[in-house]
Write a protein that holds these residues in place. Structure first.
Motif, PDB file in Angstrom:
ATOM      1  N   UNK A 105       6.364  -2.023   3.280  1.00  9.94           N
ATOM      2  CA  UNK A 105       6.424  -1.806   4.718  1.00  9.94           C
ATOM      3  C   UNK A 105       5.974  -0.408   5.108  1.00  9.94           C
ATOM      4  N   UNK A 106       6.308   0.571   4.275  1.00 10.61           N
ATOM      5  CA  UNK A 106       5.833   1.935   4.541  1.00 10.61           C
ATOM      6  C   UNK A 106       4.310   1.964   4.532  1.00 10.61           C
ATOM      7  N   UNK A 107       3.710   1.314   3.529  1.00 16.40           N
ATOM      8  CA  UNK A 107       2.251   1.224   3.493  1.00 16.40           C
ATOM      9  C   UNK A 107       1.700   0.468   4.683  1.00 16.40           C
TER      10      UNK A 107
ATOM     11  N   UNK B 203      -8.944   8.299   7.771  1.00 13.97           N
ATOM     12  CA  UNK B 203      -8.209   7.046   7.976  1.00 13.97           C
ATOM     13  C   UNK B 203      -8.351   6.131   6.762  1.00 13.97           C
ATOM     14  N   UNK B 204      -9.491   6.198   6.091  1.00 19.49           N
ATOM     15  CA  UNK B 204      -9.722   5.361   4.917  1.00 19.49           C
ATOM     16  C   UNK B 204      -8.732   5.630   3.800  1.00 19.49           C
ATOM     17  N   UNK B 205      -8.354   6.884   3.585  1.00 17.97           N
ATOM     18  CA  UNK B 205      -7.390   7.197   2.538  1.00 17.97           C
ATOM     19  C   UNK B 205      -6.023   6.587   2.849  1.00 17.97           C
ATOM     20  N   UNK B 206      -5.681   6.570   4.132  1.00 20.80           N
ATOM     21  CA  UNK B 206      -4.421   5.947   4.541  1.00 20.80           C
ATOM     22  C   UNK B 206      -4.446   4.453   4.226  1.00 20.80           C
TER      23      UNK B 206
ATOM     24  N   UNK C 167      -3.897   3.798   0.515  1.00 18.09           N
ATOM     25  CA  UNK C 167      -2.495   3.923   0.126  1.00 18.09           C
ATOM     26  C   UNK C 167      -1.745   2.621   0.412  1.00 18.09           C
ATOM     27  N   UNK C 168      -2.039   2.006   1.555  1.00 16.53           N
ATOM     28  CA  UNK C 168      -1.402   0.738   1.872  1.00 16.53           C
ATOM     29  C   UNK C 168      -1.762  -0.334   0.848  1.00 16.53           C
ATOM     30  N   UNK C 169      -3.019  -0.389   0.449  1.00 17.88           N
ATOM     31  CA  UNK C 169      -3.432  -1.389  -0.539  1.00 17.88           C
ATOM     32  C   UNK C 169      -2.641  -1.244  -1.840  1.00 17.88           C
TER      33      UNK C 169
END
Length: 426
Positions: free
Chosen positions: A29-31, A180-183, A186-188
């Motif tokens: 959920x954090x991701x 934004x891509x790095x964020x 991290x979610x992936x």
């Protein structure tokens, strides 16, 4: 009237299976909240700040809920939820990884964001009813209200942490599309946690046996069940109104931060954190309840609509941020109460289908409301996304109560999770 009994705050975490599930969920959920901030920021960077583009992205992300929720409910009622949830988590991780890589390498375009939002939303449409209806299989009936509320608390703890981390990462990497891509990447990676947790869950339940009817017959049975339950119809009507017009947090906060208050990524992320702080408080308060009534959902929805209107009238960033926890408390009380009521008062063999119909009206309304809210923000100003959304929520809730809520024998949720017949007061 019997006295209200308070449950231990972390009662359901004593259950080992639920504890594993909850830990994996809070990481994912954090991701997920980081993804929302990163995706919205990427769209704003690629379009020069288009509110309409944000609305289209949100609509595409939730469109599969409108089209596939009912089928997803049938799948959830017939398959092992452990296996289904592992598959859906993997299917949500892949589009996040692809979009992150495109953004980092400078190849991201708006149409790619639209397409991958749709792909990720399709996986999420199958994930939601399975995830919601899986919780009652992990805990004892008496632990269910606490487990549902702690799920919401976990979700909103992530909502506090995720946007702040996302805003800080975007600022640290320069604030552009590649940041934004790095964020998104991290979610992936965060989906590894729930997949690992699901593999360790010791499920004592087998796959539900086939009913002898085809999918169409099962869908029809789900509709008939809900149609015969006026209490469930009221809950769904109230949540449809609130979700369609009021629960567009990621879009309205982005527009208020950038257009009205002229703030950047960090301040945008902090708005999500302040709102989630209120949501976490609401979830923890809900975790102490052992029963939920329909009136709780209705009153919370009315309070939420009023809070939306007040937020839209705030003159500064600080005063707006000060109101967001109130929005969070009222919204979370409404959402958690509705979810708990449905889980406790629905027959076990219908839970997946009822949950899918609930997700259909709750999340499926977003593709209808998000473009409208985006259009309002683009032509009338960001404030009206909140003022108008709050007013429409109030009108819709009142109309739903007048149209549906009539005295008749209904099954209220009991403390043990089994429906009991009661007659509401006139």
């Amino acid at each position: 009237m019997s006295p209200t009994i308070k449950a231990p705050l972390f009662q359901s975490l004593r259950n080992r299976n639920y504890r594993r599930y909850a830990v994996g969920g809070v990481i994912s959920n954090t991701g997920g909240w980081m993804h929302r901030i990163g995706q919205d920021w990427l769209v704003l960077q690629l379009t020069g700040g288009s509110a309409m583009a944000l609305g289209v992205t949100t609509a595409l992300q939730f469109l599969p809920f409108l089209l596939l929720s009912i089928t997803a409910g049938v799948v959830a009622d017939r398959m092992s939820k452990v296996r289904l949830l592992q598959f859906t988590n993997l299917a949500m991780a892949l589009p996040a990884a692809v979009l992150g890589a495109l953004a980092i390498t400078g190849h991201a375009q708006v149409w790619q964001v639209y397409l991958l939002a749709l792909v990720g939303g399709t996986a999420a449409a199958f994930d939601a009813p399975a995830r919601q209806s899986f919780v009652p299989e992990l805990v004892e009936p008496g632990e269910l209200p606490n487990a549902v509320a702690l799920n919401s608390a976990s979700f909103n703890l992530a909502r506090i942490v995720g946007p702040g981390i996302a805003g800080a990462l975007i600022a640290a990497f320069g604030g552009g599309a590649s940041a934004a891509g790095w964020v998104l990447l991290v979610n992936a990676v965060s989906f590894i946690a729930p997949i690992a947790a699901l593999r360790r869950i010791e499920s004592t339940l087998s796959v539900p046996p086939p009913t002898g009817r085809g999918e169409k017959g099962q869908i029809k049975a789900g509709f008939a069940y809900v149609a015969g339950r006026r209490d469930i119809l009221l809950i769904m009507a109230v949540m449809f109104c609130a979700a369609t017009f009021g629960l567009n947090f990621q879009m309205t906060s982005a527009l208020m931060a950038t257009e009205v208050f002229d703030k950047g990524a960090t301040e945008f992320g902090l708005l999500g954190t302040t709102m989630a702080t209120g949501s976490l408080v609401g979830a923890l308060l809900a975790a102490r309840r052992t029963t939920v009534r329909r009136r709780t959902v209705v009153l919370a929805a009315l309070a939420f609509g009023c809070a939306d209107i007040v937020a839209g009238l705030m003159p500064s960033y600080l005063t707006y941020a000060a109101v967001t926890p109130i929005i969070g408390i009222t919204a979370l009380t409404m959402i958690t109460s509705a979810n708990t009521y449905l889980q406790m008062s629905t027959d076990a063999d219908m839970r997946g289908r009822v949950t899918s119909l609930y997700m259909l009206v709750f999340l499926g309304g977003t593709p209808l409301g998000a473009p409208i809210v985006g259009w309002v923000g683009e032509h009338w100003g960001a404030r009206w996304t909140l003022i108008g959304g709050g007013a429409l929520t109030l009108f819709g809730v009142v109309a739903a109560v007048l149209a549906i809520h009539r005295p008749q024998p209904v099954r209220e949720p009991s403390p043990l999770g089994s429906p009991v017949d009661t007659v509401p007061a006139r």
